[in-house]
Design a protein around this motif. Structure first.
Motif, PDB file in Angstrom:
ATOM      1  N   LEU A   1       0.776  -1.206   0.172  1.00  0.00           N
ATOM      2  CA  LEU A   1       0.094   0.051   0.012  1.00  0.00           C
ATOM      3  C   LEU A   1       0.736   1.171  -0.066  1.00  0.00           C
ATOM      4  O   LEU A   1       1.866   1.345   0.479  1.00  0.00           O
ATOM      5  CB  LEU A   1      -0.956   0.038   1.362  1.00  0.00           C
TER       6      LEU A   1
ATOM      7  N   ALA B   1      -2.180   3.788  -6.023  1.00  0.00           N
ATOM      8  CA  ALA B   1      -3.231   3.961  -4.932  1.00  0.00           C
ATOM      9  C   ALA B   1      -4.325   4.525  -5.359  1.00  0.00           C
ATOM     10  O   ALA B   1      -4.931   4.795  -4.387  1.00  0.00           O
ATOM     11  CB  ALA B   1      -2.464   4.450  -3.862  1.00  0.00           C
TER      12      ALA B   1
ATOM     13  N   THR C   1      -8.328   4.444  -3.563  1.00  0.00           N
ATOM     14  CA  THR C   1      -7.922   3.564  -2.122  1.00  0.00           C
ATOM     15  C   THR C   1      -8.289   5.024  -1.089  1.00  0.00           C
ATOM     16  O   THR C   1      -7.609   5.514  -1.086  1.00  0.00           O
ATOM     17  CB  THR C   1      -6.548   3.405  -1.792  1.00  0.00           C
TER      18      THR C   1
ATOM     19  N   ARG D   1      -7.708   2.000   3.460  1.00  0.00           N
ATOM     20  CA  ARG D   1      -6.297   1.762   4.026  1.00  0.00           C
ATOM     21  C   ARG D   1      -6.259   1.512   5.573  1.00  0.00           C
ATOM     22  O   ARG D   1      -5.457   1.056   6.148  1.00  0.00           O
ATOM     23  CB  ARG D   1      -5.616   3.379   3.930  1.00  0.00           C
TER      24      ARG D   1
ATOM     25  N   ALA E   1       1.158   1.809   5.096  1.00  0.00           N
ATOM     26  CA  ALA E   1       1.375   2.740   3.980  1.00  0.00           C
ATOM     27  C   ALA E   1       2.697   3.242   3.550  1.00  0.00           C
ATOM     28  O   ALA E   1       3.308   3.357   4.841  1.00  0.00           O
ATOM     29  CB  ALA E   1       0.315   3.897   3.859  1.00  0.00           C
TER      30      ALA E   1
END
Length: 221
Positions: free
Chosen positions: A24, A32, A35, A40, A51
């Motif tokens: 991620l 991404a 998202t 997340r 992340a």
């Protein structure tokens, strides 16, 4: 998977090849894109994946270029959180279980066994309609856990799960949770083949008791 196989064939033939399965990213563009914060947060809380910032991503890219491996997964993992979850009895994502001590995994198995027995005892002797309602409540609870939805968020039993935020990762997590609780070996395509709560309930009823579940019931998550 096809690309990974191609990279392996190229590497075996002596050609340069490397496949990177990125984790991620923090930004909401590029890989991404789309998202949201809910996704997340879900990955962080229950997926063990944090992340990546741009600088971290570039560092991992440089490290990958210097590796002799064909397939690499550049990702930032919350190992401390995973081990704490395992110690508390929370399920660890299957792909990351090698990072958790075996003794802690055994504890999780015992807990899920107790939950499975309680569910079987609760279902035993119920008429088919009430049994379906109980299974629907089980699916409702697990959908809420997987998506992180509040109890006030309402959907119908016939509403598509992919319409309310499911993806391949959460579909697999729901399959795993329902499989642990019911003791049934469920296919990886459970949610894809049965994409509503009512359809999943019907499938569970057929697998458990060889019967079809009654009609759909209103569902809130």
């Amino acid at each position: 998977a096809c690309m990974d196989g191609l990279m392996s064939v190229r590497r075996a033939a002596g050609f340069p090849a490397r496949s990177l399965a990125w984790g991620l990213w923090e930004q909401s563009t590029g890989m991404a894109a789309g998202t949201d914060e809910l996704t997340r947060g879900r990955l962080s809380r229950r997926g063990g994946v944090l992340a990546l910032g741009p600088a971290e991503g570039m560092d991992l890219f440089d490290a990958a270029l210097g590796s002799d491996r064909t397939l690499l997964v550049p990702a930032r993992l919350d190992l401390r959180g995973l081990r704490a979850d395992a110690a508390a009895g929370t399920a660890v994502p299957p792909l990351l279980r090698g990072l958790v001590r075996a003794g802690r995994q055994a504890a999780r198995t015992a807990v899920s066994g107790d939950e499975r027995r309680r569910l079987a005892e609760r279902l035993a002797g119920l008429p088919a309609a009430e049994r379906a309602e109980t299974l629907l409540e089980l699916v409702r609870t697990q959908v809420a856990v997987v998506l992180g939805y509040a109890a006030t968020h309402r959907i119908d039993a016939d509403q598509g799960l992919f319409e309310i935020g499911f993806d391949s990762l959460t579909a697999l997590e729901l399959r795993n949770r329902l499989g642990e609780l019911t003791g049934i070996k469920l296919g990886a395509g459970l949610v894809f083949d049965h994409p509503t709560a009512a359809m999943i309930v019907a499938h569970l009823a057929e697998r458990l008791y060889g019967e079809d579940a009654p009609g759909p019931v209103a569902l809130s998550v």
